[in-house]
Design a protein around this motif. Structure first.
Motif, PDB file in Angstrom:
ATOM      1  N   LEU A   9       0.829  -1.207   0.000  1.00 55.33           N
ATOM      2  CA  LEU A   9       0.000   0.000   0.000  1.00 55.33           C
ATOM      3  C   LEU A   9       0.864   1.257   0.000  1.00 55.33           C
ATOM      4  CD1 LEU A   9      -2.886  -0.877   2.484  1.00 55.33           C
ATOM      5  CD2 LEU A   9      -3.098  -0.452   0.026  1.00 55.33           C
ATOM      6  N   ASP A  13       0.825   3.939  -2.937  1.00 56.11           N
ATOM      7  CA  ASP A  13       0.536   5.342  -2.647  1.00 56.11           C
ATOM      8  C   ASP A  13       1.600   6.247  -3.273  1.00 56.11           C
ATOM      9  OD1 ASP A  13      -0.723   7.605  -1.334  1.00 56.11           O
ATOM     10  OD2 ASP A  13       0.927   7.528   0.102  1.00 56.11           O
ATOM     11  N   THR A  46      -2.904  -6.301  -8.104  1.00 53.53           N
ATOM     12  CA  THR A  46      -4.115  -5.569  -8.479  1.00 53.53           C
ATOM     13  C   THR A  46      -4.712  -6.050  -9.793  1.00 53.53           C
ATOM     14  OG1 THR A  46      -2.834  -3.857  -9.633  1.00 53.53           O
ATOM     15  CG2 THR A  46      -3.300  -3.510  -7.277  1.00 53.53           C
ATOM     16  N   LEU A  67      -8.090   4.285  -7.553  1.00 56.11           N
ATOM     17  CA  LEU A  67      -7.475   3.877  -6.291  1.00 56.11           C
ATOM     18  C   LEU A  67      -6.744   5.006  -5.567  1.00 56.11           C
ATOM     19  CD1 LEU A  67      -5.883   0.436  -7.284  1.00 56.11           C
ATOM     20  CD2 LEU A  67      -7.814   0.790  -5.728  1.00 56.11           C
ATOM     21  N   HIS A  70      -8.288   6.692  -2.353  1.00 57.77           N
ATOM     22  CA  HIS A  70      -8.604   5.661  -1.364  1.00 57.77           C
ATOM     23  C   HIS A  70      -7.336   5.114  -0.718  1.00 57.77           C
ATOM     24  CE1 HIS A  70     -10.768   2.595   0.724  1.00 57.77           C
ATOM     25  NE2 HIS A  70     -10.245   1.597   0.026  1.00 57.77           N
ATOM     26  N   VAL A  71      -6.333   4.830  -1.534  1.00 63.65           N
ATOM     27  CA  VAL A  71      -5.069   4.299  -1.014  1.00 63.65           C
ATOM     28  C   VAL A  71      -4.364   5.343  -0.157  1.00 63.65           C
ATOM     29  CG1 VAL A  71      -2.753   3.531  -1.689  1.00 63.65           C
ATOM     30  CG2 VAL A  71      -4.763   2.616  -2.854  1.00 63.65           C
TER      31      VAL A  71
END
Length: 298
Positions: A9, A13, A46, A67, A70-71
């Motif tokens: 993650l 990001d 993913t 994404l 949200h990430v």
């Protein structure tokens, strides 16, 4: 399905925020080869290429755009959750603590506790809850922050506890009661009219067992659920109240108190809490304050 590597993650990001593998590698302090391997794992996890070449640069795919925010929020939340606890600022602390106690504790120790709290942490409120039984389920369920009581902590390993003070039982009568004059013997004590204190409404208890060993029996004329009620009745009648000495110190002003003329063992009053609050700075501060107030009168 295997659990995903949540470290990805942070990489995702950085990649989505920078829009460049090179800049993402620099931000994460990774070598280009390590960054390339991480991106390959992200694409595999993913099922999306995430960044695709457009001319001389890279552009995010629709899935990457979906994404991105949200990430970023997930990473911020994780960083917030793992951040070390900040220093406690009592002046800005806003919190209500529920303290479950037997009748008499709040009346005796509450004024000093409230005064200390008001001085140090004006945004903190104490909610003194009645304790109709010894069931510590409210502590386990998080409904109550703290509880006072006489308990063997070895029998409740899921709770944490700290001794507040040692206490013992004494007799209390109105100032002009016949027992306030002369020597009080076991026979004189037993012959009086007594108040039994029992949350369960029981007429007899440990006091009666101790008297029975001496061949004596007291006459119980009324039963109440708490010590302050017992003292209130004794103050206006010829009844004898038998209560804990330290637990009721401020409630006996103007009354005559005397040591019991027979042996009753001392007991320890403890402060109890659930381990979920052990490391909480505000909770720890209140525990220390209660201990300070209870020890002060020793």
């Amino acid at each position: 399905m295997s659990n995903p590597d949540l470290n990805l993650l942070i990489t995702l990001d950085a990649v989505l925020a920078e829009g460049s593998v090179t800049r993402a590698a620099k931000r994460l302090r990774l070598s280009p080869s390590a960054m390339s391997r991480a991106l390959a794992r992200l694409r595999e996890t993913t099922g999306d290429p995430l960044l695709v070449r457009a001319g001389r640069g890279l552009v995010p795919t629709p899935r990457a755009i979906e994404l991105r925010e949200h990430v970023a929020q997930l990473v911020r939340d994780a960083q917030e959750a793992l951040r070390p606890a900040e220093l406690l600022d009592l002046e800005t602390l806003e919190r209500t603590f529920a303290v479950r106690t037997s009748e008499g504790f709040a009346e005796n120790f509450g004024p000093a506790l409230i005064a200390h709290v008001a001085q140090k942490a004006p945004g903190v409120r104490l909610f003194f809850m009645q304790k109709p039984d010894k069931d510590s389920k409210p502590l386990r369920d998080g409904i109550v922050d703290l509880e006072t009581g006489v308990i063997d902590l070895a029998s409740a390993p899921e709770l944490r506890g700290q001794a507040l003070f040692r206490d013992n039982y004494i007799g209390v009568v109105r100032a002009t009661h016949p027992l306030s004059r002369g020597t009080i013997t076991s026979e004189k004590y037993a012959a009086g009219m007594h108040i039994s204190v029992s949350r369960e409404g029981l007429e007899k208890g440990p006091l009666d067992d101790a008297l029975l060993l001496l061949g004596l029996q007291r006459r119980v004329v009324t039963i109440v659920g708490g010590f302050s009620t017992a003292l209130g009745l004794a103050r206006g009648s010829d009844l004898i109240a038998t209560v804990p000495e330290r637990h009721t110190a401020s409630l006996r002003d103007g009354m005559y108190s005397f040591p019991l003329p027979f042996h009753m063992p001392e007991f320890t009053v403890s402060l109890l809490w659930h381990p979920r609050f052990s490391a909480d700075p505000a909770h720890r501060w209140l525990r220390d304050l209660i201990l300070h107030v209870c020890k002060k009168g020793e």
